[in-house]
Write a protein that holds these residues in place. Structure first.
Motif, mmCIF file in Angstrom:
data_model
loop_
_atom_site.group_PDB
_atom_site.id
_atom_site.type_symbol
_atom_site.label_atom_id
_atom_site.label_comp_id
_atom_site.label_asym_id
_atom_site.label_seq_id
_atom_site.Cartn_x
_atom_site.Cartn_y
_atom_site.Cartn_z
ATOM 1 N N GLY A 68 0.841 -1.198 0.000
ATOM 2 C CA GLY A 68 0.000 0.000 0.000
ATOM 3 C C GLY A 68 0.870 1.239 0.000
ATOM 4 O O GLY A 68 1.942 1.262 -0.593
ATOM 5 N N HIS A 69 0.424 2.250 0.681
ATOM 6 C CA HIS A 69 1.172 3.521 0.702
ATOM 7 C C HIS A 69 2.242 3.453 1.788
ATOM 8 O O HIS A 69 2.097 4.022 2.870
ATOM 9 N N THR B 172 -1.817 -3.749 4.844
ATOM 10 C CA THR B 172 -1.919 -2.719 3.807
ATOM 11 C C THR B 172 -2.161 -1.371 4.456
ATOM 12 O O THR B 172 -2.975 -1.244 5.356
ATOM 13 N N ILE B 173 -1.440 -0.379 3.962
ATOM 14 C CA ILE B 173 -1.558 0.961 4.534
ATOM 15 C C ILE B 173 -2.122 1.884 3.477
ATOM 16 O O ILE B 173 -1.720 1.843 2.320
ATOM 17 N N SER B 174 -3.063 2.704 3.891
ATOM 18 C CA SER B 174 -3.650 3.623 2.930
ATOM 19 C C SER B 174 -3.706 5.020 3.518
ATOM 20 O O SER B 174 -4.128 5.204 4.662
ATOM 21 N N SER C 35 -5.547 4.420 7.001
ATOM 22 C CA SER C 35 -6.157 3.114 7.238
ATOM 23 C C SER C 35 -5.077 2.055 7.219
ATOM 24 O O SER C 35 -4.187 2.083 6.372
ATOM 25 N N ILE C 36 -5.207 1.143 8.161
ATOM 26 C CA ILE C 36 -4.277 0.010 8.181
ATOM 27 C C ILE C 36 -5.114 -1.251 8.228
ATOM 28 O O ILE C 36 -5.972 -1.411 9.097
ATOM 29 N N GLN D 260 -8.308 -2.360 -5.648
ATOM 30 C CA GLN D 260 -7.470 -1.206 -5.355
ATOM 31 C C GLN D 260 -8.004 -0.024 -6.126
ATOM 32 O O GLN D 260 -7.271 0.683 -6.802
ATOM 33 N N THR E 209 -13.926 -0.029 3.493
ATOM 34 C CA THR E 209 -13.112 0.676 2.530
ATOM 35 C C THR E 209 -11.885 1.287 3.172
ATOM 36 O O THR E 209 -11.885 1.597 4.366
ATOM 37 N N MET E 210 -10.840 1.431 2.391
ATOM 38 C CA MET E 210 -9.647 2.153 2.835
ATOM 39 C C MET E 210 -9.478 3.291 1.858
ATOM 40 O O MET E 210 -9.004 3.102 0.728
ATOM 41 N N GLN E 211 -9.919 4.416 2.304
ATOM 42 C CA GLN E 211 -9.982 5.517 1.376
ATOM 43 C C GLN E 211 -8.591 5.910 0.920
ATOM 44 O O GLN E 211 -7.687 6.125 1.724
ATOM 45 N N GLY E 212 -8.426 6.011 -0.359
ATOM 46 C CA GLY E 212 -7.116 6.293 -0.938
ATOM 47 C C GLY E 212 -6.490 5.042 -1.525
ATOM 48 O O GLY E 212 -5.579 5.131 -2.356
ATOM 49 N N TYR E 213 -6.970 3.894 -1.124
ATOM 50 C CA TYR E 213 -6.357 2.659 -1.605
ATOM 51 C C TYR E 213 -7.374 1.778 -2.332
ATOM 52 O O TYR E 213 -7.272 1.554 -3.528
ATOM 53 N N GLY E 214 -8.347 1.235 -1.576
ATOM 54 C CA GLY E 214 -9.296 0.340 -2.233
ATOM 55 C C GLY E 214 -10.412 -0.098 -1.287
ATOM 56 O O GLY E 214 -10.512 0.370 -0.163
#
Lengths: 424, 579
Positions: A263-264, A311-313, A320-321, B419, B493-498
């Motif tokens: 992820g980020h 996954t990191i967002s 979000s993790i 994603q 949801t994971m905003q910014g990712y998916g």
């Protein structure tokens, strides 16, 4: 502040055992032996007659004062570089007036417990601890002198230490009082206690950290404002926690699943590392242990173990993790229990031992937190983690695909200057 | 028979372990399901809402208009049926019944279906009548209301079925009603759009205070709508009325599925009976009416995947190619499927293919859900990464969509992970609410759609015709379908990712149909005693007038109580998600 320090303040017992695997840059005054000594002395302070409290109206006076809510942005502002003596004095002033009030409230909360519960030795121990803490800090809320700040800060450090194991001790006490109190009432009490405790420690630790920062003229970690890291990289922290947990896992099971972080991974945000560290470690412990136990239960010993994917967002409003494992999931019946303050993992055997002994304590901690314990999620690790997650407006959601695995979503709001309303 | 009952109560999988080849699912549908499949028309002539009046609505002049004074008194007819409880059955009961079909039973079934349809329609008509007056005046809402009345009258005027010929006439009536029924959802959606702002002040105001700067409480998925805005038109309770529309829509849609279920099943069983199919034994191809007892998760998944991929290649690829003006072929994101071994804790293993996940279900429900979720995932992935250029290699530049399937003794799980950038917080907050989304014109495109598709092939064709236009109901319909047999659908949801979508499907067939029973605050039972359930499926005492209920608990042990839905926001409580 490096990993070792923050970790130590949350889990002193773990730290002492695992000091060898974490780097240590503690200042010389805080050596391990001093810590050890303080711990044993603490519980042997002279007994104050309990009746004394009844005629002491200081508690009530302070407890009835309103809590001056502090915003996180204000805490940040205290430590905003350049760190001056003025801002430090402001911070100290704030702590001096605020902490006794909050401590008094905690004492009041104890005093409203049923009598029989209050006589339980573990609960009484914590009650006395809060009482004494209040009494030692209360004088400072009156006049002040220039040297007071430093002395005050040292006192705070000491108290932070002594309060480190409140929750396990309380949990144990309540376990013994199961028949005297409804579990909902216990849960409500613990919720309040933990919530207040987080606030108290925040104020205290911020002050301690700022004092230290100012003393040492520490300009290396310029991303830190006290205990707040303005450039916290979650991916890096995840890696650290994951490595630590993997070691524990290897120690207990002889194997550990791989961790994939995607992820980020470059994202950074402003947050308090200790909190995130605690949450992550709890979650990763659960994930790793579940993965191994599930694989073994299915007789699937052939490596590799299914990996844990994190996954990191970086989103608009939050970070979000997501921690995704293949540890078999949580059964529907157990799902409701996952966030309960359940004490079933404390074994009968350890009840008789001296609770202040470091080594039994460590084993207990391990048991209570789940490693070596019977089932996934039963303990207080998850309710505590959720409390931390929610403390600044975040959220914590667990999705279970029973028979396969779990996904845990951790969402943490960005803490920045604009979040002026976020009160502690 | 006894063996079968024993078999059922042991909660073993229902598929008969035979080696016969099963008909390809699509072939079966084309052969045996004679419901029409006229699709929506995406032409501008249908922007005008005066479409052809369905047959049923023109049946009786007196109900042509609810403005007629006669109408008020006519609703007395409804009373008899409104007071009856709707009887929700479990999948097992449907299967059991279908397998033991004889001519006599078919005739009895026809009567049972007729009465059940009348009861369920009556409940929904009563729902309409409870709507605020001016909402009922909305032309779309009124259209559907008249449609329902027409269906009710048409069914009521059907004579009691006594012979197989009567049954055939009845089946013809059912087919017409199924046809007309496909008109319901688009009109309802449009009606809701237009009325939403009147139904509790609308949610478009005051959104800024949402979950952004909260206190310690985190975002709860089952959030409560706390709206602090002005009351607009009525002095009603703000909070409850804002949920009313959602509940209304949920009940409508759930009931619609249930009536289609009854009708389609009866049609299919009639067909099978006519063709003299053997539902039991070695000749069984796995179908009991529209239920397939050997649904394979892998097959369903691969079919859905194929359709979605095709759809993406034709629609999105075309659009993107056109924009960029290049001839490079755009490959949509790969859909990576992982089917995990079925986990049995009770020691029962399948002999044929131990890794395959097989269970009894209504395939069209699951296909619809998978299609929706996968196409959403693909769509958002392509939109978010739209700056990716295709290259000459065969792999797609887009991050893949991952579909995970797993199962245990009681449930089958599907997880679609993409994603695609996630869902924005203000959208996510109202993901499941019709009312909250309607004022922003979400359902606007229903103007272009006349009929709601009822099978995955219809849905796919409709999607193709609509192109990039999206109706806005896919997700909520999927959730209603998932919850129908006691399952659930959750979206994280994971905003910014998916985004991740989770579907749980119960596989034992022991959960009763979820007809969305909740206590509607406005319904005041008249001749029903206090304490007696109105819309409950607990069988009260059978009155003499009621036809024999072949699903009566004396025939089959009901394994679980009727699935009471409602986590407070109109949706069912989750068994797999915890905040």
């Amino acid at each position: 502040m490096n990993f070792a320090f923050t970790f130590r303040s949350v889990w002193p017992r773990y730290y002492i055992h695992h000091a060898s695997i974490t780097t240590s840059t503690l200042s010389p005054t805080r050596s391990k032996t001093t810590l050890f000594a303080k711990r044993t002395i603490a519980t042997k302070t002279h007994e104050k007659p309990a009746a004394h409290a009844f005629y002491d109206d200081k508690i009530v006076t302070y407890a009835n004062r309103p809590i001056r809510p502090v915003t996180l942005s204000q805490l940040v502002r205290f430590g905003q570089p350049p760190l001056t003596k003025e801002s430090l004095r402001d911070c100290a002033q704030y702590a001096r007036t605020e902490l006794p009030v909050r401590l008094a409230r905690r004492v009041r909360a104890f005093q409203t417990l049923p009598f029989i519960v209050g006589t339980n030795p573990y609960i009484k121990e914590i009650y006395k601890l809060y009482y004494e803490s209040f009494e030692s800090l209360e004088p400072y809320s009156h006049g002040r002198s220039p040297n007071d700040d430093l002395e005050y800060s040292e006192k705070l450090e000491d108290l932070v230490d002594r309060h480190a194991d409140n929750i396990p001790t309380l949990a144990r006490g309540f376990l013994e009082c199961k028949q005297y109190m409804h579990s909902q009432d216990v849960a409500a009490f613990l919720d309040d206690m933990i919530h207040a405790r987080i606030g108290i420690r925040l104020i205290a630790e911020q002050m301690i950290a700022l004092v230290r920062q100012e003393q040492t003229g520490d300009t290396n970690n310029n991303s830190y404002i006290g205990i707040i890291d303005t450039q916290l990289n979650p991916a890096k922290l995840v890696k650290q926690c994951s490595d630590f947990v993997a070691e524990l896992c290897e120690f207990n099971y002889g194997a550990s699943p791989e961790t994939i972080i995607d992820g980020h991974t470059d994202a950074t945000f402003t947050y308090i590392p200790v909190h995130l560290e605690y949450i992550l470690t709890e979650l990763l412990k659960n994930a790793q242990r579940a993965t191994i136990e599930f694989a073994r239960k299915r007789g699937d010993d052939s490596p590799p173990l299914p990996p844990i994917q994190i996954t990191i967002s970086h989103g608009q409003e939050d970070i979000s993790i997501r921690i995704r494992d293949q540890g078999g999931g949580v059964a529907e019946d157990d799902l409701n229990q996952v966030f309960e303050y359940s004490y079933t993992t404390v074994s009968k055997a350890s009840e008789d031992e001296d609770p202040s002994s470091i080594f039994t304590g460590m084993a207990e901690m391990a048991m209570q937190s789940g490693i070596g314990g019977p089932l996934a999620g039963l303990g207080f690790g998850l309710p505590l983690a959720r409390m931390y997650a929610r403390y600044f407006g975040g959220s914590f959601t667990l999705v279970s695909m029973n028979g396969y695995g779990c996904d845990v979503f951790l969402k943490l709001k960005h803490i920045d200057q604009s979040m002026a309303e976020l009160e502690i | 028979m006894r063996l079968l009952l024993h078999h059922l109560t042991k909660r073993q999988p229902l598929h008969v372990q035979s080696t016969t080849t099963t008909l390809c699912h699509a072939q079966y549908r084309r052969r045996f399901l004679t419901t029409t499949s006229t699709l929506c028309q995406n032409t501008s002539t249908h922007k005008n809402n005066n479409t052809n009046e369905p047959r049923a609505a023109t049946l009786d002049h007196s109900i042509k208009s609810s403005h007629s004074p006669y109408h008020f008194y006519q609703t007395k007819i409804l009373e008899e049926y409104v007071q009856r409880p709707a009887n929700a059955s479990t999948l097992r009961q449907y299967i059991f019944y279908g397998r033991h079909m004889t001519s006599d039973r078919l005739v009895h079934a026809a009567n049972w279906v007729r009465n059940e349809l009348l009861t369920r329609l009556a409940h929904r008509i009563r729902d309409f009548q409870q709507l605020p007056f001016f909402v009922g005046m909305n032309p779309h809402i009124e259209f559907v209301y008249r449609l329902y009345w027409g269906a009710f009258e048409q069914l009521r005027k059907q004579p009691t079925v006594k012979t197989l010929d009567d049954n055939h006439a009845f089946c013809q009536c059912l087919k017409e009603l199924l046809d007309d029924g496909q008109l319901v959802v688009p009109r309802l959606a449009l009606g809701v759009s237009e009325c939403a702002q009147h139904f509790g002040g609308g949610n478009s105001h005051g959104n800024g205070n949402g979950n952004g700067h909260g206190n310690g409480n985190g975002n709860s998925h089952h959030h409560h709508h706390h709206h602090h805005h002005q009351q607009h038109h009525h002095g009603g309770n703000e909070e409850s009325s804002s949920q009313d529309l959602d509940r209304f829509m949920n009940r409508m849609l759930r009931s619609r599925i249930s009536r289609r279920m009854l009708a389609e099943q009866h049609l299919a069983l009639t067909e099978a009976h006519d063709q003299d199919w053997d539902m039991m034994g070695e000749g069984e191809n796995g179908y009991v009416g529209i239920i397939f007892v050997r649904c394979s998760a892998s097959e369903l998944v691969s079919q859905a995947t194929r359709l979605v991929r095709h759809h993406a290649e034709t629609i999105y690829a075309k659009a993107l190619e056109g924009e960029e003006g290049t001839k490079t072929k755009i490959r949509p994101p790969a859909i990576q499927v992982q089917v995990h071994q079925d986990v049995h804790t009770q020691g029962l293993q399948q002999k044929e293919k131990p890794d395959e996940i097989v269970f009894a279900y209504v395939p069209e429900h699951l296909e619809y859900i998978l299609f929706e979720l996968l196409s959403n995932a693909v769509r958002f992935t392509m939109e978010t990464h739209s700056n990716k250029k295709g290259d000459s290699s065969s792999s797609s530049p887009y991050p893949p969509v991952k579909l995970t399937v797993s199962a245990n003794d009681t449930d089958v799980y599907f997880r679609v992970s993409d994603q695609g950038g996630g869902i924005a917080p203000d959208v996510y907050k109202h993901l499941w609410s019709y009312q909250a989304r309607a004022p922003t014109g979400q359902f606007h495109h229903f103007h272009q759609v006349q009929k709601m598709p009822s099978s995955i092939n219809e849905r796919a064709s409709q999607a193709e015709n609509l192109g990039q236009v999206h109706l806005g109901m896919g997700l909520t319909m999927s959730r209603i379908l998932a919850e129908y047999w006691g399952g659930e659908l959750q979206v994280m949801t994971m905003q910014g990712y998916g985004t991740d979508a989770y579907v749980r499907i119960p596989r034992l067939g022991t959960k009763a149909e979820n007809l969305g029973f909740e206590d509607h605050p406005a319904i005041t039972p008249t001749s029903v005693q206090p304490g007696q359930q109105r819309e409950g499926a607990n069988h009260g005492n059978n009155t003499q007038d009621q036809p024999v209920n072949w699903y009566h608990p004396s025939v089959i042990q009901r394994n679980t109580p009727i699935h009471k839905s409602d986590a407070g926001d109109g949706w069912s409580k989750s068994c797999m998600m915890l905040d």
